[in-house]
Each structure stands twice: as structure tokens, then as C-alpha cells.
Design an enzyme around this catalytic site. Structure first.
Site, mmCIF file in Angstrom:
data_model
loop_
_atom_site.group_PDB
_atom_site.id
_atom_site.type_symbol
_atom_site.label_atom_id
_atom_site.label_comp_id
_atom_site.label_asym_id
_atom_site.label_seq_id
_atom_site.Cartn_x
_atom_site.Cartn_y
_atom_site.Cartn_z
ATOM 1 N N GLY A 46 0.841 -1.196 0.000
ATOM 2 C CA GLY A 46 0.000 0.000 0.000
ATOM 3 C C GLY A 46 0.874 1.242 0.000
ATOM 4 O O GLY A 46 2.011 1.219 0.487
ATOM 5 N N GLN A 51 2.846 9.939 1.321
ATOM 6 C CA GLN A 51 4.134 9.227 1.295
ATOM 7 C C GLN A 51 4.964 9.561 0.057
ATOM 8 O O GLN A 51 6.150 9.226 -0.007
ATOM 9 C CB GLN A 51 3.903 7.713 1.353
ATOM 10 C CG GLN A 51 3.307 7.253 2.672
ATOM 11 C CD GLN A 51 3.174 5.751 2.708
ATOM 12 O OE1 GLN A 51 2.209 5.199 2.213
ATOM 13 N NE2 GLN A 51 4.175 5.071 3.271
ATOM 14 N N CYS A 100 5.795 0.038 7.504
ATOM 15 C CA CYS A 100 5.396 1.162 6.669
ATOM 16 C C CYS A 100 6.601 1.612 5.849
ATOM 17 O O CYS A 100 7.705 1.715 6.393
ATOM 18 C CB CYS A 100 4.901 2.308 7.551
ATOM 19 S SG CYS A 100 4.411 3.776 6.630
ATOM 20 N N LEU A 101 6.387 1.869 4.567
ATOM 21 C CA LEU A 101 7.503 2.284 3.711
ATOM 22 C C LEU A 101 8.096 3.616 4.156
ATOM 23 O O LEU A 101 9.248 3.910 3.856
ATOM 24 C CB LEU A 101 7.049 2.373 2.248
ATOM 25 C CG LEU A 101 6.630 1.047 1.606
ATOM 26 C CD1 LEU A 101 6.132 1.276 0.183
ATOM 27 C CD2 LEU A 101 7.763 0.040 1.628
ATOM 28 N N HIS A 142 -4.636 1.312 7.636
ATOM 29 C CA HIS A 142 -3.261 1.821 7.691
ATOM 30 C C HIS A 142 -3.062 2.939 6.662
ATOM 31 O O HIS A 142 -2.568 4.021 6.992
ATOM 32 C CB HIS A 142 -2.262 0.676 7.452
ATOM 33 C CG HIS A 142 -0.829 1.116 7.400
ATOM 34 N ND1 HIS A 142 0.115 0.725 8.317
ATOM 35 C CD2 HIS A 142 -0.177 1.931 6.525
ATOM 36 C CE1 HIS A 142 1.284 1.291 8.022
ATOM 37 N NE2 HIS A 142 1.133 2.024 6.929
ATOM 38 N N GLU A 143 -3.475 2.665 5.415
ATOM 39 C CA GLU A 143 -3.298 3.669 4.364
ATOM 40 C C GLU A 143 -4.168 4.893 4.635
ATOM 41 O O GLU A 143 -3.746 6.026 4.423
ATOM 42 C CB GLU A 143 -3.617 3.074 2.990
ATOM 43 C CG GLU A 143 -2.720 1.923 2.566
ATOM 44 C CD GLU A 143 -1.239 2.226 2.743
ATOM 45 O OE1 GLU A 143 -0.815 3.367 2.511
ATOM 46 O OE2 GLU A 143 -0.496 1.305 3.140
ATOM 47 N N HIS A 146 -2.742 7.439 6.866
ATOM 48 C CA HIS A 146 -1.796 8.370 6.223
ATOM 49 C C HIS A 146 -2.519 9.636 5.750
ATOM 50 O O HIS A 146 -1.953 10.726 5.782
ATOM 51 C CB HIS A 146 -1.109 7.702 5.032
ATOM 52 C CG HIS A 146 0.044 6.819 5.402
ATOM 53 N ND1 HIS A 146 1.179 7.293 6.020
ATOM 54 C CD2 HIS A 146 0.244 5.498 5.222
ATOM 55 C CE1 HIS A 146 2.026 6.283 6.211
ATOM 56 N NE2 HIS A 146 1.482 5.180 5.744
HETATM 57 NI NI NI Z 1 2.389 3.296 5.789
#
Ligand code: NI
Length: 186
Positions: A46, A51, A100-101, A142-143, A146
Site C-alpha cells: 500500500g 508518502q 510502513c515504507l 493503515h493507508e 496516512h
Molecule cells: Ni504506511
């Protein structure tokens, strides 16, 4: 095009993202393609607008790499969520490990509701409202976090927060190693 992923400490990750004006947004299709390409390159499932430095209410998800006999439903779960708004959360809180990236190297158990209903526009700009449960509900939440400037490390226990405090402080100073393209504050 692979975009740099914004790392913990970048102010855009803490801003509440705004709905996109889909009629006038420049190169929305290209942005979606770039977000998928960036996510695949970094081995994520995701990726949300903030991000990649955009305070826009958009995220992409592709669970197909996680499809298995146990979870065949992941196979077709490649989706774009534009102007996403969660309309209902329900079910028991479940604790599952997340990463998380934007926070490389940290994985922690995060409590989240088991079910979620979300209203959004799909990649063809068609309005949809869908209900998800299990891992799909988790990834969506989660997304979605953000888009509200919330990171999974905000939701972990006080003890675990103390355990990752130094790592996060280093990330904020730009001290972070990872094998995909990133953008730190410094
Ligand atoms: Ni994330």
C-alpha cells in the site's frame, strides 16, 4: 516513474490530506501509475499520497503478491482509493504486526478494528462504498491513517513507543538506510 518515498519526520506525513478536484487534477492517471510503480519497487502492499509528498486523499493497494490458497481473495485486490472516507468501523480490536515504507526497519503490533466501510472514487472516478474485513480492512485503515496524518507508530503501546523512540529520532534527523529511493527532512 519511481518517486521518492517521504520518510518519518517529513511534515507532509503529519498533514490532513484534502480531497482531490478530480475534474481539474493534472495527470491523475500518471500519478496512479507512478504510485503503483513506486510501491512495487519498494516491495510494499500500500502507498498513500502523503508518502510521495502529496497532501491529496488518494492511496493505492495491491495485495495480489500475498495471495495464497488460504487467501485467494487477495489475488484481485488491486485498487485505487480516491477521496477516501471511512464511514464505519466495527468489530473487535485485533493486534497484528505492521510496517510502513515511510518508517523503514520498524515493525510493531498495531490494534485495529476488524471491519471497515469506506466510500471513495475508483480509478475510473466511479463512486463506491465497500465493506472490508480481516487483513484487507487492516491495510485500508493503515493507508487511510496516512490521509489523516497518522502513522502506525502513533497507535502502538507506550512501552513499544519507548522501544522505538531512538530509531524514530534518528529517522527524523535523516539517519536511515534503505534500498529504495527516499526523501528525508535533511
Ligand atoms: Ni504506511
Amino acid at each position: 516513474m519511481i518517486l521518492p518515498i517521504y520518510i518519518y519526520g517529513q511534515p507532509v506525513l503529519r498533514k490532513v490530506a484534502q480531497d482531490i478536484d478530480v475534474e481539474n487534477y493534472l495527470n491523475l492517471k500518471e500519478l496512479i501509475d507512478n504510485m503503483f510503480e513506486t510501491m512495487y519497487y519498494a516491495d510494499g502492499v500500500g502507498l498513500a499520497g502523503p508518502q510521495v509528498g502529496l497532501s491529496d486523499r488518494i492511496f493505492v493497494v495491491d495485495l495480489s503478491p500475498l495471495a495464497s490458497d488460504e487467501h485467494p481473495e487477495f489475488k484481485d485486490f488491486k485498487k485505487v482509493f480516491i477521496n477516501a472516507h471511512i464511514t464505519e468501523r466495527s468489530g473487535d480490536l485485533e493486534m497484528v504486526e505492521e510496517g510502513c515504507l515511510s518508517i523503514p526497519g520498524i515493525h510493531e503490533k498495531v490494534p485495529r478494528e476488524g471491519e471497515v466501510t469506506i466510500a471513495y472514487l475508483d480509478e475510473d472516478l466511479q463512486p463506491r462504498e465497500e465493506h472490508y474485513s480481516g487483513f484487507m480492512a487492516r491495510v485500508i485503515q493503515h493507508e487511510y491513517d496516512h490521509l489523516d496524518g497518522v502513522l502506525f507508530t502513533d497507535r502502538i503501546s507506550p512501552l513499544r513507543k519507548r522501544m522505538v523512540k531512538n530509531k524514530l529520532a534518528n529517522m527524523e534527523k535523516g539517519k536511515v538506510a534503505c534500498d529504495y529511493k527516499i526523501r528525508t527532512v535533511r
